[in-house]
Structure formats: C-alpha cells, structure tokens
Design an enzyme around this catalytic site. Structure first.
Site, PDB file in Angstrom:
ATOM      1  N   SER A  40       0.839  -1.199   0.000  1.00  0.00           N
ATOM      2  CA  SER A  40       0.000   0.000   0.000  1.00  0.00           C
ATOM      3  C   SER A  40       0.877   1.254   0.000  1.00  0.00           C
ATOM      4  O   SER A  40       1.673   1.451  -0.920  1.00  0.00           O
ATOM      5  CB  SER A  40      -0.959  -0.045   1.183  1.00  0.00           C
ATOM      6  OG  SER A  40      -1.977   0.901   1.056  1.00  0.00           O
ATOM      7  N   ASP A  99     -10.098  -3.647  -5.160  1.00  0.00           N
ATOM      8  CA  ASP A  99      -9.177  -2.689  -4.547  1.00  0.00           C
ATOM      9  C   ASP A  99      -9.133  -1.428  -5.400  1.00  0.00           C
ATOM     10  O   ASP A  99      -8.907  -1.506  -6.612  1.00  0.00           O
ATOM     11  CB  ASP A  99      -7.788  -3.324  -4.447  1.00  0.00           C
ATOM     12  CG  ASP A  99      -6.744  -2.418  -3.802  1.00  0.00           C
ATOM     13  OD1 ASP A  99      -7.108  -1.342  -3.298  1.00  0.00           O
ATOM     14  OD2 ASP A  99      -5.560  -2.792  -3.812  1.00  0.00           O
ATOM     15  N   HIS A 135      -8.020  -4.972  -0.837  1.00  0.00           N
ATOM     16  CA  HIS A 135      -6.906  -4.206  -0.308  1.00  0.00           C
ATOM     17  C   HIS A 135      -6.586  -4.643   1.117  1.00  0.00           C
ATOM     18  O   HIS A 135      -7.473  -4.713   1.976  1.00  0.00           O
ATOM     19  CB  HIS A 135      -7.214  -2.708  -0.325  1.00  0.00           C
ATOM     20  CG  HIS A 135      -6.013  -1.872  -0.041  1.00  0.00           C
ATOM     21  ND1 HIS A 135      -5.059  -1.605  -0.991  1.00  0.00           N
ATOM     22  CD2 HIS A 135      -5.565  -1.282   1.102  1.00  0.00           C
ATOM     23  CE1 HIS A 135      -4.094  -0.890  -0.462  1.00  0.00           C
ATOM     24  NE2 HIS A 135      -4.377  -0.684   0.818  1.00  0.00           N
TER      25      HIS A 135
END
Length: 371
Positions: free
Chosen positions: A153, A311, A341
């Site tokens: 991320s 995501d 995610h």
C-alpha cells in the site's frame, strides 16, 4: 474499521484530533509490546540513517555462517497509521525471515500529521541508503547481490520511489536486485480509474478515504476531498504540465482491455489551478512513482506487483507494470480475482482469509525463486 474511521473523521470535524487520530490510537492496540525472538528468528531494534527499524534475522540451524537474502520492508497505512510494531507486520516479517532464510529490515518511517511529504520518503530513502552499504550488509551477513526492497500500500509507494532513486543515484554502488510491490499506491491524479469507480465503497480502502490519506501525506486540507474525487486537478484547461503527467497514467492505454470494463475516463473541462499550488506533491515523482520518465524506469530492478480485483489501487499497480514493461523491465503481475486491499495482512491471526494465506505464499515463492 469503517466505524472507527467514521468516529475518527467526526472527532476531526469537531477539532478534537487529526483526521486519522482515533484510528491511529485504535491500531496501536494491536502493537506487539515486546520484541521476543523465536527459535528460528532473532529480532532486534536498530537505527539506519537515523531512522528506527526492527531487524528479523533467520537463525536456521547450519546456515548461520552463510550469506543470506535481505529484504528492506515498508509497512502500509496511508503514510498516516501503521507501525513495525503492529502484530500483523511483526508476524509477517518473522515469517518472511524464516521462509526465505533472510534478514528482513522493517522501517519505522515518520507518519502524518507529525511528518508530511517528503519526510516519509526521505526516511525511507535514507534508511535504505544506509542499509545498502558494505558495512551494514556485512554486519548482518546479507549477500549484497541478493537484496530486495518491498512494501504494501503506502509502503509499496515508498518502495517503488526508493527503488527508482536508488537505481538512479550513482553515488550508491550497491543496488537492489528486486522490488516487490504489494497493492501499491502510485499516483494521486486520477481518482476515477476503473478500479476506483468499481471499488469506491469496497472495504478496506474506500475511495474517499484514499483521498483523505493522500491529503494527509501531501499536507492538504481535508476540505479538498470532493475536488480530488471529481478530478478537478487534471481538467483539460490546466495546461501542458498536467497534460504530460496525464499521459503517464492514461488507463485507456496502459490497462489491459479486460480491466476497462464499461467505465469511462473522468476529465472535467474546467478545473481549479490552485489545487496544484496547494498540492505540489501531486506531480512529484517521489510521491507518485507512476509519473517517472521512461528513461528513469529503464534503470529500476525487476518487479513483482501484487494487485487485487476488489481494490481501488488495483489499476495503479497494473499501469505501473505496463510502464515498466515498456521500459524493458522484467515484471511479474500477481493478480487475485478474490483479493481485496490489505488481504496479505490477513495471512496471520487473529482474523485470516484464504486469499491472505494464498497471496502471502505466492509472494514468498516469488522472492525465494528470484532473490
């Protein structure tokens, strides 16, 4: 998590905390309070380039004297929450060190609102630069020819940016062999890619929350969220600089056709030129690695990029894969149709998902094969 986010935003609106203040406090409850080692992994704390880190060293029997793989890892959390002390990241790095017979160095870069771009990037780069010296690598018995940079991320954003700068910096003789990016955030210009439109309300990372994280990182006011979500900062009347940047994130050309689905680009005719004055980091390649020039991308190491169907950041990773391939870089895209995610973090307790275990296993398999 959604409830805690809403409470956190409400507290911010009342002037009680920063936008993610309560979320940061709640996430700290999951911190590992001690750094106990295991029979197969020694855990210590250290500083690299003045940046705090936690070092996970494999102590596999009979292999102590051999040079090991090395992984420099950056945790996720929107540059605002998260820590190397969180149980999920602690367990992940323990497992990585054991499975890879490696030394994994997890970096505790500073977080917003106490630090803003480029502070997080500078911490990430300075730590990596210090680690990638003969002295440090020798101290931890790391093979200088087998070191990867990785992150998930926001950590994937930092890993990609650091990989670019390390490759381009001629003063750094030892380079990363690989980069492994797990659902990375790579640009903040287009908040209406197909994956953003498709997954706007899908846990864990909702589209408005993505914009909030970017504003925290780039030191922007939270009231700018609606403008970002409407793509007002990349309108047709905002000049050549924006037009050049948009060409590097043009999903109509960079995404495989299967991911276009029925979505259309969102490009307003008229925008707000002051947005770029307020958020100069939008066009800074250190914050948005997807905006790098092709010539710069040619020098970066081979890449593993994990993407998830559910995501908002899916298309950032897929577009970066295309741009790297066009620059002649070897890329392995690991896409999960049932992924969301943050799923890799759910390979470990207390809550686990099958896709979490599967994605972590494949991530380790690729590193083991290529590093």
């Amino acid at each position: 998590m959604r409830g805690m986010m809403k409470l956190s935003f409400a507290a911010h609106d009342l002037g009680l905390t920063s936008p993610f203040g309560l979320l940061k406090i709640s996430s700290s409850w999951a911190d590992v309070k001690s750094i106990e080692s295991s029979p197969t992994v020694r855990v210590t704390e250290a500083f690299f380039g003045g940046v705090e880190a936690r070092v996970f060293e494999s102590t596999a029997e009979g292999k102590e004297q051999s040079l090991k793989r090395g992984v420099v890892y950056y945790h996720g959390g929107g540059w605002t929450v998260g820590s190397i002390k969180m149980e999920g990241y602690h367990l992940q790095c323990m497992a990585m060190a054991e499975e890879l017979n490696a030394v994994v160095i997890s970096i505790e870069y500073r977080l917003a609102p106490d630090a803003r771009f480029p502070d997080q990037y500078n911490d990430a780069f300075q730590a990596a630069k210090h680690i990638m010296t003969a002295e440090v690598l020798s101290r931890y018995s790391i093979d200088p020819k087998r070191v990867a940079v990785s992150g998930d991320s926001a950590g994937g954003n930092l890993a990609a940016a650091v990989a670019q700068q390390m490759a381009l910096d001629s003063s750094i003789p030892i380079k990363f062999k690989l980069q492994a990016l797990v659902y990375p955030a790579l640009q903040a210009l287009d908040f209406n890619t197909p994956s953003c439109q498709q997954n706007a309300d899908v846990p864990i990372l909702y589209k408005p929350v993505l914009a909030r994280f970017w504003l925290e990182y780039l030191n922007g006011e939270q009231k700018l969220v609606p403008a970002l979500l409407a793509n007002n900062h990349m309108a047709l009347d905002l000049g050549q600089e924006i037009a050049a940047a948009k060409a590097k994130i043009d999903w109509t050309k960079l995404l495989p056709v299967a991911f276009h689905k029925n979505y259309k680009p969102v490009v307003p005719l008229h925008g707000d030129p002051k947005l770029l004055e307020k958020l100069p980091g939008l066009l800074d390649v250190r914050a948005a690695p997807l905006l790098a020039e092709t010539e710069a991308l040619k020098s970066v190491p081979p890449a593993y990029i994990m993407t998830c169907e559910h995501d908002v950041l899916r298309d950032d990773g897929l577009m970066y894969a295309t741009r790297l391939e066009e620059a002649g870089v070897d890329v392995n895209v690991d896409h999960y149709e049932d992924g969301f995610h943050g799923c890799l973090s759910f390979a470990f307790g207390p809550v686990t998902f099958s896709v979490g275990k599967r994605s972590f296993g494949n991530y380790i398999h690729w590193l083991k094969k290529n590093l």
